[in-house]
Design an enzyme around this catalytic site. Structure first.
Site, PDB file in Angstrom:
ATOM      1  N   CYS A 166      10.624 -31.157   7.556  1.00  0.00           N
ATOM      2  CA  CYS A 166      10.647 -29.848   6.913  1.00  0.00           C
ATOM      3  C   CYS A 166      12.020 -29.575   6.323  1.00  0.00           C
ATOM      4  CB  CYS A 166      10.351 -28.745   7.915  1.00  0.00           C
ATOM      5  SG  CYS A 166       9.101 -29.188   9.090  1.00  0.00           S
ATOM      6  N   THR A 207       4.922 -38.159   5.060  1.00  0.00           N
ATOM      7  CA  THR A 207       4.623 -38.475   3.657  1.00  0.00           C
ATOM      8  C   THR A 207       5.891 -38.777   2.848  1.00  0.00           C
ATOM      9  OG1 THR A 207       4.651 -36.113   3.213  1.00  0.00           O
ATOM     10  CG2 THR A 207       2.509 -37.111   3.593  1.00  0.00           C
ATOM     11  N   GLY A 256      -4.425 -40.721   9.209  1.00  0.00           N
ATOM     12  CA  GLY A 256      -4.336 -39.463   8.491  1.00  0.00           C
ATOM     13  C   GLY A 256      -5.382 -39.335   7.408  1.00  0.00           C
ATOM     14  N   VAL A 283       0.632 -28.623   1.086  1.00  0.00           N
ATOM     15  CA  VAL A 283       0.062 -27.552   1.899  1.00  0.00           C
ATOM     16  C   VAL A 283       1.161 -26.581   2.317  1.00  0.00           C
ATOM     17  CG1 VAL A 283      -1.074 -27.024   4.091  1.00  0.00           C
ATOM     18  CG2 VAL A 283      -1.879 -28.939   2.692  1.00  0.00           C
TER      19      VAL A 283
END
Ligand code: FAD
Ligand code: FAD
Ligand code: FMN
Ligand code: FMN
Ligand code: FES
Ligand code: FES
Lengths: 304, 266, 304, 266
Positions: free
Chosen positions: C130, C193, C265, C71
């Site tokens: 990130c 993840t 999730g 995403v």
């Protein structure tokens, strides 16, 4: 007839399909099912410096599309291997590769040296996922320094094809791969199992005697594929893809990601014929896509 | 013994009670030779959560009909999925696996089954019976309603029943049967299958009488054919695979089992 | 009635069941299915310093008992969050936690500072998975130094409960956890993840526009469980377990391994009611095992 | 529009040809209101390899019988598993999802379906018909044998057929129908569903005639309800979720689609 041959450094493989260490015994366990004439090669179970009892039972836990194992390198040691096992496997009509393990650099060296003397074992696979007892148990394969030290030591005395099998439990697999390649590895194989854990909620106990164990099977395939791709991009030596492969499509995916050959592990337990089906499936894929040789597909992923 | 991978056809799926059922499976080829105590690795489709095959003892074999049967207790996802297979469906089996019961030449045999442990014993007493040996059989369960298929057993041997609540046969655990507390004991071999505590108790009895005891173990397995080394049991000579060197072991081989009384007291 | 309450640093949760960031939108997407009165909390999707379009389509690939996503933090930025989203979610009858992301320490700081001013957001979850643009793209969460630097910076200006969400793509999760705890994190959540990849063999192309993506779902549960256990053993602050949870048994396993709470999730996609079923299942487990309070189970794994 | 999760009961599973079938599903509760073009997320059991739900358009709805139908092409594991569900089995659906076709007030409507793209169009023409609008419908396929369920369509509108080999109707792709090359064009809206190249070609036609074109997209989805942001399409106002803001889009909203001819040549 499509060309399935693969050149893996000095090895000429009939096809890219091999069996993964620890999942195919010494080969004879599958004699009723698998025609060795149809395999690219087999990697037999790990050999260490001396006899190891392995971990206590229970050693296995099923997980979602995978399993954990905690076998702990049970084997009878290199001398037993040379005297009792080698004679039985040396004339298999396929490429027979030994998997070499240890807890110290010296142990790896001792095993590798004796393997070097075995004419019909053209290659060893150095399993650097074993805990490095001198450095407090972190596996050899989890730092560049220790991966290099064991590769360097074994490279010095092992004259034939040296495959180093990488541990996936690392931040930067490409870095480890590069450092092992720099020490003269001829080939890399990846991945070994991922460190995982299973709990029996009813008993409130770990399922495995060792609490944690190695995760294998289709569950880890996306991670393995990613690592093969990352490693193939940075190293010049051939890569063998391992992790969750259970059909020809999986095998082709690994080859497209950069693997020159593949190993099938856990899937053998579910379908003893799986390796031969994968060979057939690769051939069928080549036909369908009109590709003359499987070697053309290595790293042939189209990334924009 | 050569192993086969075959698609068997489900001939019947008979529910015995809320959590036990028997599958009768037709072999597509003439049945392999099999020893009682051997098992099959069954592939289970249709359940997202079952990844590996599941091992089940060969419950019985019928060479005329070319069928084998499996006696299964529902304990989890795989056995649940099997409990709802329908007549006509196919089940993929690897068989026959492992080493079965070593059948003695003599006739003084006691067969003891507790709970789901009766699974491999029917084929055992059937085989003994075919060889002209009528075994004595103790079957135990919680209560009369849990004593399943005793009638099939009684065709092949002399039955002794035990229930924990006394609703059938003697009251107590199988290992508390009155025959064990008599001064004399007629048997030369005990064959047992059931929960580990029961097997250990049986072993104690055998030890006390100084006779042989063979038990069938149910260690968790991944491959069933000796390739993965996941199923080991500690023996007096180190870890050995239950799937290839067992599942039936003489308790004298098992580490921490069969401790001659003498040894304990010295 | 069993006691399901959980204390997570300053937060009093109704029960240990929360929803994982990026899988439950802003909560309203599930309004037809989930009664927020029954949840321990929700973590809304990631917020960054400014509007992000995210990655190109395709962003999703199914894998064996899991999925990959790419995403790429699509969101409208912190100001839009404060002005448009916060008013709609601030009165949810559950604990609402924001997930804070960025590519530079400054971006994390900017978002965290504005979140600090939102009365009904009692905690933020710092997503350090990130890519750290200043350090060449390796995620903040993959080295102790960068994990520490972002935690330290945000800790200085964020006065409420600070949860740091760890990346599993590391060699030594316990080390990263400890270093983040040392910088004053109040709580850790793990795992995010795993980096994975999917290939379309027929098209010879990666499935995802970004080639690699984040693997979630039951496939990664054994790895997540292992990491929670490893981290719980070394840190003193509470841990939130995440990764492949889809039923109460999974949740209990994480709690036994050391999680004070859990997040669900990917399982929401398959069964929108799953979180409420997990709450019911935990209660049923407590009844069956005659445990008065779920808090007694935290880290209660019996390891010999 | 409120969404529901219901266990529907399979009333019939009708195979149309080697790789297409129609499921008729009975709702356990009165059917929700639905717009043509909306879809359902179907849970698929019984396949180890299917993890996520699968999206399928609502093919038709029958309020008297309280059923909906799905028109499905077998392309992989999930659709294969669905192709063998039996009458009486339950299927869990989340529905109705997304935004459907925006129905215009006027009557000059052209509906174009290619291949499996006919799935949502039956419900569309059915709904238009109920509102008194008889649409013109072009259905295309490779050859006559692939032109499925045209008869159902013909109940609701005027049919024009196209086949690539000319074995039925005109020869060529749906977008090559002779009506498009006539000087005059009677329609004010085109509704299309099918492969992306076909939709882009339709869009070009609409652009040329300066009329509206609504297309139904089939982006891969994880959640189907706007929570995961996996299904986005690039629109003129940025990435938007196909599952909540689509699957039907006016091509003018789609980035890189609908480029007024004028613009191109200036
Ligand atoms: C050689 C052999 C022969 C067997 N013969 C029979 C038989 O004839 N009939 C029969 O009903 N069962 C037999 N079993 C046991 C049977 O294999 C298991 O009950 C079955 O695999 C459980 O599968 P499941 O998916 O239902 O359980 P799961 O969902 O996998 O597990 C449910 C619970 O059972 C426990 N469990 C699963 N397998 C075992 C095991 N092997 N030992 C101990 N605990 C276990 C798990 O830890 C878990 O708590 C045999 C096992 C072996 C090794
Ligand atoms: C809103 C919407 C409505 C749909 N309506 C219908 C319908 O009414 N009838 C119908 O037959 N199909 C429809 N589809 C497509 C359908 O969802 C897919 O064909 C289905 O999910 C494939 O599942 P599978 O497990 O069989 O394929 P898989 O085994 O998952 O995949 C097989 C192959 O198909 C490709 N694929 C899978 N899903 C998609 C997708 N969504 N788009 C493009 N390629 C894909 C895969 O990449 C792979 O190559 C719709 C999709 C969407 C998003
Ligand atoms: C039971 C078991 C035993 C294993 N033993 C070894 C071993 O001795 N040496 C080794 O390098 N890898 C060993 N492995 C790892 C496999 O060779 C392989 O790398 C891993 O299982 C991933 O492949 P798969 O998903 O196809 O099983 C073992 C794996 C399993 C499941
Ligand atoms: C589609 C998707 C989007 C996600 N977005 C975020 C995110 O924005 N921030 C974050 O910290 N984690 C994000 N995650 C990770 C999840 O919060 C969670 O850590 C991970 O999915 C593992 O849990 P699961 O296996 O239960 O899904 C996302 C996961 C998915 C599947
Ligand atoms: S189960 Fe694999 S060796 Fe016994
Ligand atoms: S599929 Fe999840 S947002 Fe559309």
């Amino acid at each position: 007839m499509r060309n399935l041959n693969i050149k893996l450094h000095d090895l000429d493989l009939r096809n890219p399909v091999m069996t993964a260490s620890g999942t195919f015994g010494y080969g004879w366990e599958y004699e009723d099912f698998v025609d060795m004439n149809r395999l690219g090669g087999i990697i037999v179970k790990a050999t260490t410096g001396s006899h190891r009892e392995g971990n206590p039972y229970p050693r296995m836990a099923e997980t979602a599309m995978g399993m954990l194992n905690a076998v702990g390198l049970q084997n009878k040691g290199i001398d037993y291997f040379v005297n009792e096992i080698y004679p039985k496997i040396k004339d298999y009509p396929t490429c027979v590769i030994a998997n070499v393990s240890g807890s110290t650099v010296e142990e790896y060296e001792a095993v590798a040296e004796k393997m070097n003397g075995l004419e019909n074992i053209p290659a060893i696979e150095l399993n650097i996922s074993c805990p490095n007892v001198k450095e407090g148990g972190m596996a050899f394969g989890t730092t560049c320094a220790s991966a290099q030290s064991v590769t360097r030591a074994v490279r010095k005395l092992y004259k034939k094809t040296l495959i180093v099998k990488l541990s996936p439990n690392v931040t930067n697999i490409a870095e480890i791969a590069q450092s092992v390649a720099d020490e003269g590895a001829d080939c890399l194989s990846l991945i070994n199992t991922m460190l995982g854990m299973a709990i029996d909620a009813e008993k409130r106990k770990p399922v495995l005697s060792t609490v944690t164990g190695g995760l294998s099977g289709p569950a880890i395939k996306p991670i393995a594929l990613r690592m093969v791709w990352q490693v193939h991009k940075v190293v010049k030596i051939p890569v063998i893809g391992i992790g969750g492969i259970r059909n020809a499509t999986d095998a082709i995916e690994f080859i497209l990601a950069g693997a020159s050959a593949i190993q099938v592990g856990t899937a053998n337990f579910i379908d003893p014929f799986v390796t031969m089906k994968i060979v057939d499936g690769i051939e069928e894929y080549l036909d369908r896509h009109n590709v003359a040789s499987v070697a053309e597909l290595i790293g042939a992923l189209r990334v924009e | 013994m050569k192993k086969f991978v075959h698609d068997f056809i489900v001939i019947s799926n008979k529910r015995l009670n809320s959590n036990h059922f028997v599958l009768e499976l037709l072999s597509p080829e003439p049945l392999s030779t099999m020893e009682p105590g051997q098992f099959a690795e069954v592939l289970i489709n249709g359940s997202q959560d079952v990844f590996l095959r599941r091992p089940f003892s060969i419950h019985n074999a019928d060479r005329q009909k070319n069928t084998i049967s499996l006696f299964i207790k529902i304990v989890g996802k795989g056995t649940h999925a099997l409990s709802i297979v329908q007549k006509g469906e196919k089940l993929n089996l690897i068989y026959p696996l492992g080493k079965g019961f070593r059948l003695p030449a003599h006739e003084k045999i006691l067969v003891v089954g507790g709970g789901c442990g009766i699974a491999p014993l029917l084929f055992l007493v059937h085989t003994l019976h075919d060889r002209g040996v009528k075994s004595d059989i103790i079957l135990g369960a919680r209560s009369a309603g849990d004593l399943l298929i005793t009638q099939q057993f009684s065709r092949y041997g002399n039955m002794f029943l035990m229930t924990e609540d006394g609703s059938a046969g003697e009251k107590g655990l199988v290992t508390q049967h009155s025959m064990f507390s008599k001064g004399s004991f007629a048997y030369q071999t005990i064959f047992g299958c059931g929960p580990t505590p029961m097997l250990k108790a049986l072993d104690k009895i055998a030890t006390a009488f100084g006779i042989e005891c063979q038990v069938s173990l149910e260690n968790t397995m991944a491959c069933g054919i000796g390739a993965c080394l996941c199923c080991v049991v500690k023996t007096t000579t180190g870890n050995r695979c239950v799937c290839t060197e067992g599942p039936v072991f003489d308790t004298r081989e098992l580490d921490g089992w069969y401790q001659p009384i003498a040894k304990c007291y010295r």
